[in-house]
Design an enzyme around this catalytic site. Structure first.
Site, PDB file in Angstrom:
ATOM      1  N   HIS A 234     -19.189  60.195  48.643  1.00  0.00           N
ATOM      2  CA  HIS A 234     -18.382  59.652  49.743  1.00  0.00           C
ATOM      3  C   HIS A 234     -19.079  59.855  51.100  1.00  0.00           C
ATOM      4  CE1 HIS A 234     -15.139  58.949  46.936  1.00  0.00           C
ATOM      5  NE2 HIS A 234     -15.230  60.190  46.532  1.00  0.00           N
TER       6      HIS A 234
ATOM      7  N   ALA B  17      -6.998  56.967  50.278  1.00  0.00           N
ATOM      8  CA  ALA B  17      -8.333  56.541  50.747  1.00  0.00           C
ATOM      9  C   ALA B  17      -8.965  57.543  51.724  1.00  0.00           C
ATOM     10  CB  ALA B  17      -8.239  55.161  51.391  1.00  0.00           C
ATOM     11  N   ILE B  18      -8.420  58.729  51.810  1.00  0.00           N
ATOM     12  CA  ILE B  18      -8.937  59.739  52.750  1.00  0.00           C
ATOM     13  C   ILE B  18     -10.392  60.105  52.435  1.00  0.00           C
ATOM     14  CG2 ILE B  18      -8.019  61.700  51.416  1.00  0.00           C
ATOM     15  CD1 ILE B  18      -8.266  61.474  55.251  1.00  0.00           C
ATOM     16  N   ASP B  19     -10.777  60.010  51.161  1.00  0.00           N
ATOM     17  CA  ASP B  19     -12.163  60.399  50.834  1.00  0.00           C
ATOM     18  C   ASP B  19     -13.175  59.427  51.420  1.00  0.00           C
ATOM     19  OD1 ASP B  19     -11.397  58.413  49.113  1.00  0.00           O
ATOM     20  OD2 ASP B  19     -12.047  59.404  47.281  1.00  0.00           O
TER      21      ASP B  19
ATOM     22  N   SER C 298      -9.241  57.326  40.063  1.00  0.00           N
ATOM     23  CA  SER C 298      -8.267  56.488  40.766  1.00  0.00           C
ATOM     24  C   SER C 298      -7.006  56.330  39.918  1.00  0.00           C
ATOM     25  CB  SER C 298      -8.881  55.117  41.084  1.00  0.00           C
ATOM     26  OG  SER C 298      -9.948  55.283  41.981  1.00  0.00           O
TER      27      SER C 298
ATOM     28  N   SER D 140      -2.224  40.999  52.515  1.00  0.00           N
ATOM     29  CA  SER D 140      -2.337  42.099  53.472  1.00  0.00           C
ATOM     30  C   SER D 140      -2.823  41.598  54.839  1.00  0.00           C
ATOM     31  CB  SER D 140      -3.311  43.149  52.911  1.00  0.00           C
ATOM     32  OG  SER D 140      -3.523  44.162  53.855  1.00  0.00           O
TER      33      SER D 140
ATOM     34  N   ARG E  77     -11.728  71.037  38.625  1.00  0.00           N
ATOM     35  CA  ARG E  77     -12.408  70.200  37.637  1.00  0.00           C
ATOM     36  C   ARG E  77     -13.819  70.741  37.372  1.00  0.00           C
ATOM     37  NH1 ARG E  77     -11.783  64.457  40.501  1.00  0.00           N
ATOM     38  NH2 ARG E  77     -11.719  65.836  42.299  1.00  0.00           N
TER      39      ARG E  77
ATOM     40  N   ASP F  42      -2.417  43.323  49.260  1.00  0.00           N
ATOM     41  CA  ASP F  42      -3.874  43.300  49.069  1.00  0.00           C
ATOM     42  C   ASP F  42      -4.392  42.008  49.680  1.00  0.00           C
ATOM     43  OD1 ASP F  42      -6.603  43.261  47.775  1.00  0.00           O
ATOM     44  OD2 ASP F  42      -5.781  44.973  46.701  1.00  0.00           O
TER      45      ASP F  42
ATOM     46  N   LYS G 151     -17.353  67.115  42.949  1.00  0.00           N
ATOM     47  CA  LYS G 151     -17.124  66.765  44.355  1.00  0.00           C
ATOM     48  C   LYS G 151     -18.410  66.856  45.160  1.00  0.00           C
ATOM     49  CE  LYS G 151     -13.961  65.500  46.166  1.00  0.00           C
ATOM     50  NZ  LYS G 151     -13.555  64.070  46.255  1.00  0.00           N
TER      51      LYS G 151
ATOM     52  N   VAL H 233      -4.840  64.626  50.910  1.00  0.00           N
ATOM     53  CA  VAL H 233      -5.689  65.504  50.099  1.00  0.00           C
ATOM     54  C   VAL H 233      -6.846  64.665  49.529  1.00  0.00           C
ATOM     55  CG1 VAL H 233      -5.766  66.938  48.017  1.00  0.00           C
ATOM     56  CG2 VAL H 233      -3.777  67.036  49.544  1.00  0.00           C
ATOM     57  N   ALA H 234      -8.061  65.171  49.734  1.00  0.00           N
ATOM     58  CA  ALA H 234      -9.235  64.372  49.358  1.00  0.00           C
ATOM     59  C   ALA H 234      -9.649  64.568  47.900  1.00  0.00           C
ATOM     60  CB  ALA H 234     -10.397  64.713  50.284  1.00  0.00           C
TER      61      ALA H 234
ATOM     62  N   VAL I  79      -6.693  51.468  49.891  1.00  0.00           N
ATOM     63  CA  VAL I  79      -7.672  50.393  50.172  1.00  0.00           C
ATOM     64  C   VAL I  79      -9.085  50.915  49.994  1.00  0.00           C
ATOM     65  CG1 VAL I  79      -6.248  49.163  51.809  1.00  0.00           C
ATOM     66  CG2 VAL I  79      -7.808  50.903  52.635  1.00  0.00           C
TER      67      VAL I  79
ATOM     68  N   TYR J  49     -19.576  62.775  42.947  1.00  0.00           N
ATOM     69  CA  TYR J  49     -18.954  61.998  44.030  1.00  0.00           C
ATOM     70  C   TYR J  49     -19.585  62.448  45.340  1.00  0.00           C
ATOM     71  CZ  TYR J  49     -15.171  60.302  41.022  1.00  0.00           C
ATOM     72  OH  TYR J  49     -14.454  59.678  40.040  1.00  0.00           O
TER      73      TYR J  49
ATOM     74  N   GLU K  24     -19.149  57.006  42.979  1.00  0.00           N
ATOM     75  CA  GLU K  24     -18.237  55.968  43.487  1.00  0.00           C
ATOM     76  C   GLU K  24     -18.922  54.662  43.861  1.00  0.00           C
ATOM     77  OE1 GLU K  24     -18.986  58.754  45.098  1.00  0.00           O
ATOM     78  OE2 GLU K  24     -19.500  58.278  47.169  1.00  0.00           O
TER      79      GLU K  24
HETATM   80  N1  NAD Z   1      -7.964  61.208  47.477  1.00  0.00           N
HETATM   81  C1  NAD Z   1      -8.395  61.299  46.231  1.00  0.00           C
HETATM   82  O1  NAD Z   1      -8.347  62.353  45.615  1.00  0.00           O
HETATM   83  C2  NAD Z   1      -8.909  60.077  45.527  1.00  0.00           C
HETATM   84  C3  NAD Z   1      -9.074  60.065  44.141  1.00  0.00           C
HETATM   85  C4  NAD Z   1      -9.526  58.882  43.523  1.00  0.00           C
HETATM   86  C5  NAD Z   1      -9.814  57.767  44.295  1.00  0.00           C
HETATM   87  N2  NAD Z   1      -9.667  57.854  45.657  1.00  0.00           N
HETATM   88  C6  NAD Z   1      -9.947  56.730  46.548  1.00  0.00           C
HETATM   89  O2  NAD Z   1      -8.959  55.728  46.393  1.00  0.00           O
HETATM   90  C7  NAD Z   1      -9.476  54.512  46.941  1.00  0.00           C
HETATM   91  C8  NAD Z   1      -9.149  53.350  46.021  1.00  0.00           C
HETATM   92  O3  NAD Z   1      -9.903  53.440  44.829  1.00  0.00           O
HETATM   93  P1  NAD Z   1      -9.753  52.311  43.716  1.00  0.00           P
HETATM   94  O4  NAD Z   1     -10.578  52.740  42.541  1.00  0.00           O
HETATM   95  O5  NAD Z   1      -8.335  51.965  43.508  1.00  0.00           O
HETATM   96  O6  NAD Z   1     -10.505  51.091  44.408  1.00  0.00           O
HETATM   97  P2  NAD Z   1     -10.378  49.536  44.026  1.00  0.00           P
HETATM   98  O7  NAD Z   1     -11.638  48.911  44.506  1.00  0.00           O
HETATM   99  O8  NAD Z   1      -9.984  49.378  42.604  1.00  0.00           O
HETATM  100  O9  NAD Z   1      -9.150  49.053  44.927  1.00  0.00           O
HETATM  101  C9  NAD Z   1      -9.223  48.916  46.303  1.00  0.00           C
HETATM  102  C10 NAD Z   1      -8.384  47.729  46.696  1.00  0.00           C
HETATM  103  O10 NAD Z   1      -8.322  47.683  48.130  1.00  0.00           O
HETATM  104  C11 NAD Z   1      -8.221  46.317  48.438  1.00  0.00           C
HETATM  105  N3  NAD Z   1      -8.428  46.072  49.858  1.00  0.00           N
HETATM  106  C12 NAD Z   1      -9.589  45.980  50.564  1.00  0.00           C
HETATM  107  N4  NAD Z   1      -9.327  45.679  51.856  1.00  0.00           N
HETATM  108  C13 NAD Z   1      -7.964  45.606  51.962  1.00  0.00           C
HETATM  109  C14 NAD Z   1      -7.065  45.316  53.036  1.00  0.00           C
HETATM  110  N5  NAD Z   1      -7.518  45.050  54.258  1.00  0.00           N
HETATM  111  N6  NAD Z   1      -5.742  45.323  52.777  1.00  0.00           N
HETATM  112  C15 NAD Z   1      -5.266  45.587  51.534  1.00  0.00           C
HETATM  113  N7  NAD Z   1      -6.063  45.841  50.493  1.00  0.00           N
HETATM  114  C16 NAD Z   1      -7.396  45.852  50.698  1.00  0.00           C
HETATM  115  C17 NAD Z   1      -9.248  45.661  47.538  1.00  0.00           C
HETATM  116  O11 NAD Z   1      -9.061  44.255  47.451  1.00  0.00           O
HETATM  117  C18 NAD Z   1      -8.976  46.380  46.223  1.00  0.00           C
HETATM  118  O12 NAD Z   1      -8.041  45.700  45.409  1.00  0.00           O
HETATM  119  C19 NAD Z   1     -10.981  54.789  47.135  1.00  0.00           C
HETATM  120  O13 NAD Z   1     -11.246  55.089  48.493  1.00  0.00           O
HETATM  121  C20 NAD Z   1     -11.228  56.002  46.287  1.00  0.00           C
HETATM  122  O14 NAD Z   1     -12.367  56.737  46.710  1.00  0.00           O
HETATM  123  C21 NAD Z   1      -9.223  58.979  46.281  1.00  0.00           C
END
Ligand code: NAD
Length: 371
Positions: free
Chosen positions: A96, A267-269, A133, A219, A15, A197, A75, A299-300, A238, A94, A118
């Protein structure tokens, strides 16, 4: 302001932060934009397109970092980039940081202002996280079903089944933006989908949106354990904004799953949301590790694999604030757009985001006390 767009250096990160249309607008506003040679190639953008938009192309990352007052990235900076940090520089990307103690220390030591995409919040939403996301949620299903196939080490299951054969089960923990995108993709494939959730309003919205195509569950540890046990694909998304991800999927739960099942930890990031993935991010080159017979995909930078979509989607969202910061300077920008304050994680040698300070053991200093 002098803005720098370096080429991303993370594994398979194709990117780029700024697309030519935004470079053109920044230049029209009187700013100077330096773009590192080849920064856009992975996203299908040539240097000549940046030059036509008014950017100045520089040969090396060192020159871009050296000249820029404001670095615009995708990143978090990697260790090889820390040497470029200079006092008073702004980095908008970003970050993190809850999962990055060394980076946090480097930003603090060099007195760099780290503005994290973020943690910019508008109401309850995270508008600069949202587009990625959306991509990561869809990709989590795409990658998950790929690794469920035998040649990729999975159990050998077609998630949508065929008439007369049962469909696969997808469990999604976290029903926010990524979780909903994953649910939509999994429902589209015809899988059996369960979403968990802690936000009842969110579960209600999704229940209304998807009807009988999904099951929603509150959840709790017990509900997660029972759902995960017979899941073929588990996707965890999450998020507690800015903080380390809670470890909701335990080793015990993984041991209860069938061999060849797949867990995608989006959620690895934020440090990972399963006990096995904690501190074990993987790369697009080697996306999987296996524990207890279960494939873990952590994968982060998932959206980095589809840069043509991701660069434009990300720039559509983040460019609003790069223009605001460049035009007004950080202090005035925050006065006029208070949501930007939440994005500032480090400033003038201090950690200014509470959850990061608490998670990593730094002193927390409120931004308003030092800006
Ligand atoms: N790995 C990657 O490449 C990559 C890319 C984009 C986003 N992400 C990550 O994905 C994650 C989610 O992002 P998002 O935009 O969807 O966030 P979001 O805030 O829209 O959604 C997160 C959800 O988690 C829920 N949650 C919190 N505690 C919980 C629990 N104990 N049990 C169940 N659900 C719970 C929240 O209520 C919320 O609905 C973030 O950590 C983000 O950084 C990673």
């Amino acid at each position: 302001m002098i803005i720098g767009v370096p080429k991303e250096v993370k594994n398979n990160e194709n990117r780029v932060s700024a697309v030519p249309g935004i470079v053109q607008e920044l230049v029209a506003d009187g700013h100077t934009v330096y773009v590192e040679k080849g920064a856009g190639l992975g996203s299908g953008i040539n240097d000549s397109e940046y030059a036509e938009a008014g950017a100045i192309i520089l040969d090396t990352a060192a020159e871009v970092w050296e000249k820029a007052e404001l670095i615009y990235k995708v990143k978090e900076p990697l260790e090889s980039e820390y040497k470029y940090f200079k006092e008073g520089q702004l980095i908008y990307t970003y970050l993190h940081l809850a999962a990055e103690p060394h980076l946090t220390k480097a930003l603090v030591d060099k007195k760099v202002t780290g503005i994290a995409f973020e943690t910019v919040r508008v109401g309850r939403g995270l508008p600069l996280l949202r587009p990625m996301s959306e991509v990561a949620g869809r990709m989590a299903v795409q990658e998950g079903v790929r690794f469920l196939t035998k040649p990729h080490g999975g159990k050998g299951l077609l998630i949508q089944g065929v008439p007369g054969v049962k469909v696969g089960k997808v469990v999604i923990v976290g029903a926010g933006i990524a979780g909903t995108a994953a649910a939509s993709a999994a429902v589209g494939l015809g899988a059996n989908v369960t979403l968990l959730d802690v936000n009842i309003d969110r579960l209600t919205e999704l229940s209304n949106q998807f009807g009988r195509d999904i099951e929603t569950l509150y959840s709790t540890k017990l509900n997660i354990a029972n759902s995960v046990k017979d899941a073929d694909l588990v996707i965890s998304t999450v998020l507690i904004p800015g903080a380390k991800a809670p470890k909701l999927i335990t080793k015990e739960m993984v041991a209860s799953m069938e061999d060849g099942s797949v867990i995608v930890d989006v959620a690895i990031d934020q440090g990972g949301s399963t006990e096995h993935t904690e501190g074990r991010p993987t790369t697009h080159d080697e996306p999987i590790f296996v524990e207890d017979g279960v494939l873990h995909y952590s994968v982060a930078n998932i959206p980095g694999a589809v840069p043509i979509t991701s660069s434009y989607a990300l720039c559509n969202a983040t460019s609003r604030y790069i223009k605001i910061i460049a035009n007004l300077g950080l202090e005035k920008a925050i006065e006029r757009f208070p949501e930007l304050e939440g994005g500032v994680n480090t400033h003038a040698g201090a950690v200014t985001y509470k959850a990061v300070a608490e998670d990593l053991g730094f002193d927390y200093v409120a931004l308003k006390d030092i800006l």
